[in-house]
Write an enzyme that holds these catalytic residues in place. Structure first.
Site, short mmCIF file in Angstrom:
data_model
loop_
_atom_site.label_atom_id
_atom_site.label_comp_id
_atom_site.label_asym_id
_atom_site.label_seq_id
_atom_site.Cartn_x
_atom_site.Cartn_y
_atom_site.Cartn_z
N ASN A 39 0.81 -1.23 0.00
CA ASN A 39 0.00 0.00 0.00
C ASN A 39 0.84 1.28 0.00
OD1 ASN A 39 0.69 -0.72 2.66
ND2 ASN A 39 -0.95 0.55 3.50
N GLU B 244 2.71 -5.59 12.47
CA GLU B 244 1.77 -4.46 12.29
C GLU B 244 0.77 -4.86 11.24
OE1 GLU B 244 4.40 -1.13 11.55
OE2 GLU B 244 5.68 -2.19 12.94
N CYS C 131 -3.66 1.21 6.41
CA CYS C 131 -4.08 0.38 7.55
C CYS C 131 -4.90 1.20 8.55
CB CYS C 131 -2.84 -0.20 8.23
SG CYS C 131 -1.57 1.03 8.52
N GLU D 243 -11.79 -5.72 7.37
CA GLU D 243 -11.04 -4.66 6.69
C GLU D 243 -11.40 -4.65 5.20
OE1 GLU D 243 -6.71 -5.13 6.43
OE2 GLU D 243 -6.55 -3.01 6.94
P1 NAD Z 1 -0.06 -9.66 2.97
O1 NAD Z 1 -0.11 -10.21 4.33
O2 NAD Z 1 -0.70 -10.42 1.87
O3 NAD Z 1 1.46 -9.49 2.49
C1 NAD Z 1 2.39 -8.73 3.19
C2 NAD Z 1 3.78 -9.22 2.87
O4 NAD Z 1 3.98 -10.52 3.43
C3 NAD Z 1 4.07 -9.37 1.39
O5 NAD Z 1 5.38 -8.95 1.14
C4 NAD Z 1 3.92 -10.88 1.16
O6 NAD Z 1 4.63 -11.37 0.05
C5 NAD Z 1 4.50 -11.41 2.46
N1 NAD Z 1 4.09 -12.78 2.83
C6 NAD Z 1 2.98 -13.46 2.47
N2 NAD Z 1 2.96 -14.69 3.05
C7 NAD Z 1 4.09 -14.77 3.80
C8 NAD Z 1 4.64 -15.75 4.68
N3 NAD Z 1 4.03 -16.93 4.88
N4 NAD Z 1 5.81 -15.49 5.30
C9 NAD Z 1 6.43 -14.30 5.14
N5 NAD Z 1 5.95 -13.33 4.32
C10 NAD Z 1 4.80 -13.55 3.67
O7 NAD Z 1 -0.62 -8.17 3.06
P2 NAD Z 1 -0.87 -7.12 1.88
O8 NAD Z 1 -2.10 -7.47 1.15
O9 NAD Z 1 0.38 -6.96 1.08
O10 NAD Z 1 -1.06 -5.77 2.72
C11 NAD Z 1 -2.28 -5.28 3.15
C12 NAD Z 1 -2.38 -5.42 4.65
O11 NAD Z 1 -1.33 -4.72 5.30
C13 NAD Z 1 -3.66 -4.80 5.20
O12 NAD Z 1 -4.25 -5.69 6.10
C14 NAD Z 1 -3.17 -3.55 5.91
O13 NAD Z 1 -4.01 -3.11 6.95
C15 NAD Z 1 -1.84 -4.01 6.41
N6 NAD Z 1 -0.98 -2.87 6.77
C16 NAD Z 1 -0.77 -2.61 8.10
C17 NAD Z 1 0.01 -1.53 8.48
C18 NAD Z 1 0.22 -1.19 9.95
O14 NAD Z 1 1.06 -0.34 10.24
N7 NAD Z 1 -0.51 -1.78 10.89
C19 NAD Z 1 0.58 -0.71 7.50
C20 NAD Z 1 0.36 -1.00 6.17
C21 NAD Z 1 -0.43 -2.10 5.81
#
Ligand code: NAD
Length: 541
Positions: A159, A254, A288, A382
């Site tokens: 994002n 996070e 987020c 979400e």
């Molecule tokens: P996601 O969980 O699909 O992916 C996040 C990252 O994790 C990617 O780089 C992905 O390739 C990697 N990943 C996936 N499976 C994995 C595993 N088994 N082991 C290690 N890494 C793995 O999330 P997304 O769709 O990319 O992001 C959106 C989410 O992020 C939303 O829920 C949003 O709220 C959250 N977010 C939270 C914050 C915060 O500060 N709390 C900030 C930004 C985004």
């Protein structure tokens, strides 16, 4: 399905585009669907090499003083600005947002953020001299020091493909660590570009980058990193936290949000309409801490919903000139958003505006749903898109209760003219960041902890409280005594007396303190005599 688990049960290798064609993630510009050159996935060997290079470079970096590390990171942030055209064009391609939006949200403030983060690092990393009782422990001094973890893995979502990295990257580097970045498979090029600028300015290999989806993230955890900062979905966060626990390495998680804004009847009406629109729709709701739920007091609800709806209708979605927001970044996310909106309408929500695609790429119009109820998925889970769900409440008490009935807890805000009451109500929100008359804005302030509760995870990004992920603490103890400590062996009768005297003194008998110096002196002599005898028995002097 459990709330909060709908998304990303597994990271798909491919997804269906809006035209039904199968798409590899990150291979098209979401604004106009023009194809982007695929980025090769890192194999096991490349992942191991990135970690090994970061570890090797870390020994030089960790030994450098903090002042020099800060100087080098400042050079890095200035270089990002000098090379901004490169990264902005990559970000425009990958996210479909306008150049101005990418510049304002993730690039323009980088030097200042680095400087603020450096000020915090100086405090968080300074050795702490610990006062020790001179009576109980004469001749002794102690410090608590910060020691770099080693190599920190930073696994990021799509994002904010640049901003999600530098938030943890600065403290990780100031603390003296090497780093391996793992960008999202949806936005691989921005992370790779950042690593290339690091390679230009910092010791070679100190900041590496590996590419691919979930399997590559999992492999990075297997490659011997010493700490992991994960930002992403709840489902993946639980897997990453479990993998980190298995390896006994620190993990910052996070995760998602479903932020609520509570709009009270006495709010500054115009500012509140504009503020709620900003923090709900900014970055197409791919935040987020986007406001996804609005609880508005009945007394102003009609006026508020009407004004907010008209404001949202006037917003422009990329790729038009001066777009206010970009498209939805990827097709699976667009499908999820459409599902949430369609279900809400079917379950009785009123569509005030939006609720449809723009017709260009993955563009989706800012959407306002009134009369939402707690059972609707758009209220519970979400959505991560430009969608605002409104619920009307009789008064603030109802609003607090409804806001807290959530699996998530990142930001929460109260909008009112009564600042004192606003702060009291904000404290009752079950969130990591509680605000009055603003929302999400502290996400770019390195001074304040960015953190959440419940399914939002336990990570702390920013502030001195983020440092436990990046350093371990070492206690350093220096004893300048030439004579032994009086409680060492052998256990003579004086040792028993010493124990009883300490007990009496602790219970308030100051008279017993008078006998302490004599007892301590005798004990030291006895210990010295004992050891001298042992030495002479051993044939020494
Ligand atoms: P996601 O969980 O699909 O992916 C996040 C990252 O994790 C990617 O780089 C992905 O390739 C990697 N990943 C996936 N499976 C994995 C595993 N088994 N082991 C290690 N890494 C793995 O999330 P997304 O769709 O990319 O992001 C959106 C989410 O992020 C939303 O829920 C949003 O709220 C959250 N977010 C939270 C914050 C915060 O500060 N709390 C900030 C930004 C985004």
């Amino acid at each position: 399905m459990e709330p909060g688990t709908e998304k990303n049960a597994t990271s798909p290798a491919t997804s269906q585009g809006p035209d039904g064609a199968t798409q590899r993630p990150g291979c098209q510009c979401p604004a106009d669907l023009r194809p982007l050159e695929p980025v090769a996935e890192s194999d096991q060997e490349a992942i191991a090499l990135a970690v090994a290079r970061a570890r090797q470079a870390q020994s030089e970096w960790g030994a450098m003083g903090l002042r020099e590390r800060i100087r080098r990171v400042e050079q890095l942030t200035r270089r990002v600005l000098e090379r901004r055209d490169e990264v902005l064009s990559i970000m425009v391609d990958e996210s479909g947002r306008s150049r101005t939006e990418c510049l304002m949200t993730e690039v323009a403030g980088i030097v200042e953020m680095g400087k603020s983060a450096a000020r915090i690092a100086k405090k968080a990393l300074a050795p702490e001299r610990i006062p020790i009782s001179r009576i109980n422990y004469p001749g002794k001094k102690a410090w608590i020091e910060a020691v770099p973890r080693g190599v920190v893995g930073i696994i990021a979502p799509w994002n904010y493909p640049l901003g999600n990295f530098y938030k943890p990257l600065f403290p990780a580097l100031y603390a003296g660590n090497g780093v391996v970045l793992k960008p999202s498979e949806h936005t691989p090029r921005t992370g790779a570009w950042l690593a290339s600028v690091c390679e230009e300015i910092l010791p070679a290999g100190l900041v590496g980058c590996v590419q691919g989806g979930g399997s590559v993230g999992a492999a990075l955890l297997d490659a011997g990193i010493d700490a992991v900062v994960f930002t992403g979905s709840v489902a993946t966060g639980k897997r990453v936290a479990a993998a980190a626990a298995e390896r006994l390495i620190p993990c910052s998680a996070e995760l998602g949000g479903k932020d609520a804004a509570i709009v009270l009847a006495d709010c500054h009406f115009e500012r509140t309409v504009a503020g709620v629109a900003q923090w709900a729709i900014h970055n197409a709701g791919h935040n987020c801490a986007a406001i996804e739920r609005v609880l508005v007091e009945e007394a102003i609800a009609d006026r508020f919903v009407a004004a907010l709806g008209k404001l949202l209708e006037g917003l422009r979605v990329a790729p038009t000139e001066n777009a206010d927001l970009g498209p939805i970044q990827n097709a699976p996310q667009l499908a999820l958003i459409e599902r949430h909106v369609a279900e809400a309408i079917a379950e009785g929500a009123t569509l005030v505006c939006g609720g449809e695609r723009t017709g260009s790429g993955l563009g989706y119009r800012p959407t306002l749903l009134d009369h939402c109820t707690p059972s609707m998925r758009v209220w519970r889970d979400e959505t991560f898109g430009p969608v605002i769900a409104v619920m009307r409440v009789a008064h603030a008490e109802d609003a607090i209760e409804a806001a807290n009935r959530s699996e998530f807890g990142l930001n929460g805000s109260i909008w009112t003219r009564d600042l004192q009451r606003g702060a009291m109500l904000a404290r009752r929100l079950e969130v990591g960041v509680a605000l009055v008359n603003n929302h999400a804005v502290t996400g770019i302030m390195p001074e304040l902890p960015w953190t959440g509760v419940k399914n939002t995870g336990f990570g702390v990004a920013s502030s001195r409280h983020a440092y436990p992920t990046f350093v371990r603490r070492r206690a350093l103890f220096v004893d300048s005594n030439k004579r032994p400590d009086p409680w060492w062996m052998p256990a003579t009768e004086d040792l028993a007396r010493l124990g009883e005297t300490i007990v009496s003194f602790s219970l308030g008998s100051f008279a017993s303190a008078l006998s302490l110096p004599g007892l301590v002196g005798r004990r030291m002599k006895a210990i010295e005599a004992n050891v001298r005898e042992a030495i002479s028995r051993a044939g020494g002097k």
